[in-house]
Design a protein around this motif. Sequence first.
Motif, PDB file in Angstrom:
ATOM      1  N   THR A 650     -15.920  -4.095  11.345  1.00  0.00           N
ATOM      2  CA  THR A 650     -16.450  -2.930  10.635  1.00  0.00           C
ATOM      3  C   THR A 650     -17.763  -2.423  11.230  1.00  0.00           C
ATOM      4  N   LEU A 651     -18.394  -3.223  12.100  1.00  0.00           N
ATOM      5  CA  LEU A 651     -19.683  -2.804  12.649  1.00  0.00           C
ATOM      6  C   LEU A 651     -19.564  -1.565  13.518  1.00  0.00           C
ATOM      7  N   ILE A 652     -18.385  -1.303  14.077  1.00  0.00           N
ATOM      8  CA  ILE A 652     -18.228  -0.132  14.940  1.00  0.00           C
ATOM      9  C   ILE A 652     -17.414   0.960  14.248  1.00  0.00           C
ATOM     10  N   PHE A 653     -17.273   0.873  12.944  1.00  0.00           N
ATOM     11  CA  PHE A 653     -16.502   1.883  12.211  1.00  0.00           C
ATOM     12  C   PHE A 653     -17.232   3.229  12.272  1.00  0.00           C
ATOM     13  N   PRO A 654     -16.573   4.291  12.795  1.00  0.00           N
ATOM     14  CA  PRO A 654     -17.239   5.603  12.940  1.00  0.00           C
ATOM     15  C   PRO A 654     -17.141   6.420  11.654  1.00  0.00           C
ATOM     16  N   THR A 655     -18.026   6.169  10.732  1.00  0.00           N
ATOM     17  CA  THR A 655     -17.943   6.770   9.407  1.00  0.00           C
ATOM     18  C   THR A 655     -17.929   8.295   9.464  1.00  0.00           C
ATOM     19  N   GLN A 656     -18.819   8.882  10.235  1.00  0.00           N
ATOM     20  CA  GLN A 656     -18.916  10.331  10.290  1.00  0.00           C
ATOM     21  C   GLN A 656     -17.650  10.961  10.863  1.00  0.00           C
ATOM     22  N   LEU A 657     -17.116  10.367  11.909  1.00  0.00           N
ATOM     23  CA  LEU A 657     -15.903  10.893  12.518  1.00  0.00           C
ATOM     24  C   LEU A 657     -14.710  10.765  11.579  1.00  0.00           C
ATOM     25  N   VAL A 658     -14.577   9.640  10.897  1.00  0.00           N
ATOM     26  CA  VAL A 658     -13.463   9.442   9.968  1.00  0.00           C
ATOM     27  C   VAL A 658     -13.562  10.434   8.810  1.00  0.00           C
ATOM     28  N   THR A 659     -14.763  10.666   8.322  1.00  0.00           N
ATOM     29  CA  THR A 659     -14.940  11.657   7.253  1.00  0.00           C
ATOM     30  C   THR A 659     -14.488  13.034   7.719  1.00  0.00           C
ATOM     31  N   TRP A 660     -14.853  13.391   8.949  1.00  0.00           N
ATOM     32  CA  TRP A 660     -14.425  14.686   9.477  1.00  0.00           C
ATOM     33  C   TRP A 660     -12.910  14.745   9.613  1.00  0.00           C
ATOM     34  N   LEU A 661     -12.296  13.667  10.088  1.00  0.00           N
ATOM     35  CA  LEU A 661     -10.845  13.652  10.237  1.00  0.00           C
ATOM     36  C   LEU A 661     -10.137  13.841   8.898  1.00  0.00           C
ATOM     37  N   VAL A 662     -10.642  13.158   7.874  1.00  0.00           N
ATOM     38  CA  VAL A 662     -10.034  13.280   6.544  1.00  0.00           C
ATOM     39  C   VAL A 662     -10.185  14.718   6.034  1.00  0.00           C
ATOM     40  N   ASP A 663     -11.347  15.292   6.195  1.00  0.00           N
ATOM     41  CA  ASP A 663     -11.569  16.658   5.714  1.00  0.00           C
ATOM     42  C   ASP A 663     -10.755  17.693   6.489  1.00  0.00           C
ATOM     43  N   SER A 664     -10.404  17.389   7.744  1.00  0.00           N
ATOM     44  CA  SER A 664      -9.712  18.374   8.578  1.00  0.00           C
ATOM     45  C   SER A 664      -8.194  18.252   8.536  1.00  0.00           C
ATOM     46  N   LEU A 665      -7.666  17.313   7.729  1.00  0.00           N
ATOM     47  CA  LEU A 665      -6.215  17.148   7.657  1.00  0.00           C
ATOM     48  C   LEU A 665      -5.557  18.404   7.100  1.00  0.00           C
ATOM     49  N   HIS A 666      -4.473  18.830   7.754  1.00  0.00           N
ATOM     50  CA  HIS A 666      -3.694  19.958   7.256  1.00  0.00           C
ATOM     51  C   HIS A 666      -2.831  19.493   6.088  1.00  0.00           C
ATOM     52  N   GLN A 667      -2.238  20.424   5.397  1.00  0.00           N
ATOM     53  CA  GLN A 667      -1.472  20.083   4.199  1.00  0.00           C
ATOM     54  C   GLN A 667      -0.299  19.165   4.526  1.00  0.00           C
ATOM     55  N   ASP A 668       0.420  19.472   5.618  1.00  0.00           N
ATOM     56  CA  ASP A 668       1.550  18.616   5.976  1.00  0.00           C
ATOM     57  C   ASP A 668       1.080  17.226   6.399  1.00  0.00           C
ATOM     58  N   GLU A 669      -0.086  17.156   7.060  1.00  0.00           N
ATOM     59  CA  GLU A 669      -0.636  15.860   7.444  1.00  0.00           C
ATOM     60  C   GLU A 669      -1.065  15.068   6.217  1.00  0.00           C
ATOM     61  N   ARG A 670      -1.614  15.753   5.240  1.00  0.00           N
ATOM     62  CA  ARG A 670      -2.028  15.071   4.005  1.00  0.00           C
ATOM     63  C   ARG A 670      -0.810  14.499   3.280  1.00  0.00           C
ATOM     64  N   GLN A 671       0.291  15.230   3.282  1.00  0.00           N
ATOM     65  CA  GLN A 671       1.506  14.732   2.641  1.00  0.00           C
ATOM     66  C   GLN A 671       2.043  13.503   3.373  1.00  0.00           C
ATOM     67  N   GLN A 672       1.989  13.530   4.697  1.00  0.00           N
ATOM     68  CA  GLN A 672       2.419  12.353   5.462  1.00  0.00           C
ATOM     69  C   GLN A 672       1.498  11.166   5.203  1.00  0.00           C
ATOM     70  N   ALA A 673       0.193  11.410   5.103  1.00  0.00           N
ATOM     71  CA  ALA A 673      -0.764  10.328   4.840  1.00  0.00           C
ATOM     72  C   ALA A 673      -0.515   9.698   3.481  1.00  0.00           C
ATOM     73  N   ASP A 674      -0.104  10.511   2.496  1.00  0.00           N
ATOM     74  CA  ASP A 674       0.154   9.969   1.161  1.00  0.00           C
ATOM     75  C   ASP A 674       1.349   9.031   1.145  1.00  0.00           C
ATOM     76  N   ARG A 675       2.207   9.140   2.155  1.00  0.00           N
ATOM     77  CA  ARG A 675       3.373   8.253   2.232  1.00  0.00           C
ATOM     78  C   ARG A 675       3.073   6.972   3.009  1.00  0.00           C
ATOM     79  N   ARG A 676       1.862   6.869   3.544  1.00  0.00           N
ATOM     80  CA  ARG A 676       1.460   5.668   4.284  1.00  0.00           C
ATOM     81  C   ARG A 676       0.350   4.975   3.498  1.00  0.00           C
ATOM     82  N   PRO A 677       0.634   3.814   2.901  1.00  0.00           N
ATOM     83  CA  PRO A 677      -0.331   3.167   1.993  1.00  0.00           C
ATOM     84  C   PRO A 677      -1.691   2.914   2.640  1.00  0.00           C
ATOM     85  N   GLU A 678      -1.704   2.497   3.927  1.00  0.00           N
ATOM     86  CA  GLU A 678      -2.989   2.172   4.551  1.00  0.00           C
ATOM     87  C   GLU A 678      -3.860   3.420   4.701  1.00  0.00           C
TER      88      GLU A 678
END
Length: 1268
Positions: A650-678
């Motif tokens: 976890t020491l190298i976890f890129p918090t800012q980049l991951v936050t941006w990725l989550v915010d930039s997900l398109h609607q179809d990508e968000r639906q696919q993410a909801d089907r993947r528990p992790e």
Amino acid sequence: MVSVMMDCLPPALLEACVIVGASTDKLLEAINNNEAPDHILLDPEVLHVLAPPFVDRPQTESEVARSPRSRRRSFLRKKRQLPPSSSATPNQGGGVEDSGESEDVSVPNNIDLMAIPQLCFPGGLQVTNEQRDEQFHFLVFTDVFGNKTNGVVMQCYRPILEGTSVNHTGAGSSKFSKLFSAYSVCVISKYPYFTALKDCLSCLSIQLRTCCLSDMEEKVKEFAAKLTLVPIPPPGQLHVMFTLRPLTIVLPSQEDKDHPPIDLDLHLPFLCFRPQHLLQVISCLLQEQRVVLLSANWARLTLVAECLMHFIQPLSWQQPYVPVLSRGMLDFLMAPTAFLMGCHLSHFEEIASETDGLIIVNIDKGSVSTSCSKTFDLPDIPPAAADCFAQRCQSLQIHFDLDQCHHASSSDINEQRTQRRAWQHNLNLDIQRVTLELIVNIFRDISCHLNYEHRVFNSEEFLKQRKPTEKPFYKTVLETHIFHSFLKDRLNRKMDNFARMELNTRSEMQKPTHRPTMEIQACRRSSITERKMTKRLGISLPNLGEDQTISFQRHSLPTRIVTSEPAVKSPPKLVKMFELPDFPESLSFHSVQGYYSKLIQQLGKAVFSVQNENSTLLARFYYLRGFINTLCSRRLDALSDFQNLYKTDTLIFPTQLVTWLVDSLHQDERQQADRRPELQRLILRVKTENEKPLVQQDDHVKKFVFPTQKLPQQEFVRCVQECGIVKDVATIRRLFEALADGDPKQVGHYLFRDFYKVWRETEAEAQDVNLPADVIHHLDNSECVYKLSTCVKTSHGVGKIAMTQKRLFLLTDGRPGYLEITKFRDIKDVKIASTPLPLVRIPSLRIQNFGRAEVFEANLKAETELWSLMVKEMWGGRKMADQHKDPQYMTQALKNVLLMDAVTRCLQAQRSITAVSKLAYFDRIRHEVSMMEHKTTSETLKHKINPSLDLAEPQTVHVLLYTPGQLNYGDSEGEMNPKLWVALSGGKVVVFDAASWSMLQGSIQVGSSQLNCMLGMVQEQVWIGSQDSVIYIIDIQSMSCNKQLTEHRHEVTGLTVNTGDQQNSQQAYSCSSDGAILQWDSASLEVKRQFYFKCDRLSSIQIHDGALWCCCGDSIVELKEDGTPQRKMALPDNLQSMFSSFSSFIVIPELGQLWMGCAKSGELCVWQTNNHYHPHKRISLPGSAGVSCMIRVKNQIWVGCYRQSSVGGHCDGGLKGQVLVLDPESHTVTKELQAHSDTIQALCSAEDRYVLSGSAYRDGKIAIWKVE
């Protein structure tokens, strides 16, 4: 959105490439106006700026509409119309090509184009009459926030108006046909990859020598575009390697995220300076002087300056830093503030004569002087630390040829470079250890003068502990910005290389101590100044003795430098090289995407190759693949890679980049993410973290200052803690009552100042106590003299009474001799008697000893009452310590005695004894509480330890875990002691060395919530379940927590592992309060199975013979392997009516029994596992009101209970803890053990030799019991 992504992404190797030179117009004009054109100096200018992105991804209309305007500045390139006479010949002066239009070029915000031309040609742009080889130098740009950008400059020469090739020698008739003009290529990067970028430019220079000038910009652009494809390796031991023909180039990674990568030769200063001169330079930096580096070689300036920055780590230079000053920047040296700058040696006379107060460091001569004189008169680094450094320098092997002279010569240049790189890497590690040891030796005692709770550094007391010759150096250093920043990290308890080395190099002579021990005094007498470090390496449990050395921290000896042993070396970490695929031949969008696809495939193979072997390396591959997936807009794949960092590092976890990725997900990508528990868990966690209010870290540092007004109790507690006298709140409150006598609500600020002064004077006097050698011989090495009376008359002659932590003895007058009065544990009675003399009765102190018939009597006159109180307090503390097997009682009694002495000396005589009596805590306890201990308890209790020793108030012990020595089966280096892991409140974990029961280090922070369970794994890991639903994993060797398992949705309540089945020894189970049970592969940290058991609250699980047993509050349920219930034992009806619940259980398979305890019942229920409808038997627990925990040890059941204490007892009517030992066959209680003044919260076994019990916060201690 692209701009926002660029802000979030870690920078690639190249940030910009700038070409600097003189335009053709200026060259022609200057040459035509000068009769000696080969001596012309021109002002350079920016000709080209090449900055990413070089390849744009085709965007849809919707993406174009969403994309915000670029945040980068625009650089307007003016393209000039060339004269007709030269239209047939391509432009060659470094000028731009023919065009009348202008073009906007995107430039990163942090690049100062105004300064770059001067810094690329710090000596001016020169026209020469001969072709010169390429020259390199290095730049560092620092913005107002201290952020650094680095540059590597390559200067080249081209013929002026001389055809299309540098090698072309066609004859020209003009006067400048044989003149050459300089231009430079400057590569700018966020990271100080000086060697790698120099190698890259060296490869570029080969192409530029043979290319047409019209192709130069395209060649440089292609070069720059390739470097933007190179990812920066994450912190750790993974280096990135790529080929830029003909060289193979390596990017070393950062050691950690707080330190830049080291890509230069750290031994360069050792080649330039003798150790004493290098120490002078380091001293100047630590004292924040105005330092100027001089050299005739521009490249040396930055390289030496950067080495110096590494040498003073972890201190970080806070002042202006400009390693290279051009001719036009010399005015910077007039700045009144501290700085580190560098300029050409030719300016020496000008600088030395016109500027006062400069420290001039001549790199070429290896000398250090001041601008106002040739001598160096600044305070030096303390001699002991300096001598140690000089000795270490002699052992450094800084000559590559000497090291390699016995090896065969290599015909492959890349093989030679690999050999040199490996040698340099090892040498850099050695130099880092030597310089770090220097910094540790200079600032070793800082931690003794810090108050972490109130963030106070007591600089006055620190200076008092220094030698007179060292004080000028420390007085200056303590006022610097660089030291202030260093203090912030110490107060934040940062576990960096400094903290680790300081901890690991402490010997018994170096550990914080309040007074000179007999061992130290013996060393003083024999003039021993160097001591070898000692370290206990046993891996088995100790046979606990009754007498433990008291650790009582206050202040230390001024000089405690270890010089006889080599610098402490940790085994070198293996470095893994990851080679990038070859760069694409074209830089079209599809070619670049193909390159990234190859890179992702290679990273996938790398992930598979280390999947179950090296989680640290695996994390770096996940990080790189997530980074490349982000560049390819594969957002879900990138999030999946970053999610895996929780399990790996976890020491190298890129918090800012991951936050941006989550915010930039398109609607179809968000639906696919909801089907993947992790991914669902990751997105939920990111949202939760973003919704939390931002908590600003407290970074302030205070100096202790005396109060200016009367102190109420709360302020008094704070002031006493800040000045480092006492930390324990209860003791400070008693001190407040003593000093506030007559004014129950406040202590006068003048009285506080007097008390503090007396306290420190007492310490200073103690440092001057020197006992004769014959006396020292009678005392233990760890003993210190805490109180020494005036010369008094006693029943054994005239002398001074001395008090140590163990005894009283008489230092006889005349020829000093030793006469033992008594050990505190041997005292039978202490009282004050009156000695009749003519016309007066003089009070005297009488001490009766169990071992002697005669009574010792001393006429202490006015001090009789004080000595009586002090001796009684030490006597009471000794009895409590012996009774509870807890040496901390003696430590506390000793502290009370010292406070008594200080209070007496600062108060008026008539009120001092009354005030002092309020500090006599153990003497009062001795009279109020029966000192008779149950014989069974006394025989079984071996020792007590305090996990809250470094805290102001006791903490609840929530969980205990013992891990045996050498927990793994052969992978670790050397031996490893057993450890005791203690989970306290607020996510704190304290670790003890179970071979000596000494605390290993400060607390490890594991989240911020309460910790519920712990489990030791064979991979040298400790798993910890928390209320925040996370399983934290601590590495036993590094003592760091950098892995997390986030699959649970509710608080983790139980952990277990199947130890009976060797094939499944890697299979662990975890449960959470919502009934979720997960089966883990502990090697890969992957979930193998999961199922849910419906219940109100699942509080714990155990595995026996392949079956899971679950504690569900009102029942205990056995589950099959598929998770279906098999048997259920319900809470008896009478207990259900009491709203009680099962708190713990034990399965005894060989007896077919299940033992269960209830939180609100003083009895145990025993079931036969083949009859789960009714309890087979109920066992009454004498004096118990409820059961909190149970464990099985050998053929015994140990039960942690609580009971109501009697009103007026030690706990004032509260709950007290007791441990009961039962025989599982006869179902009888065989032992009743009482040693805790609060409820028992945790039990654990240590190799079936000891049982350890931890209690709630009113007691907060851990008792160690012997198992029969």
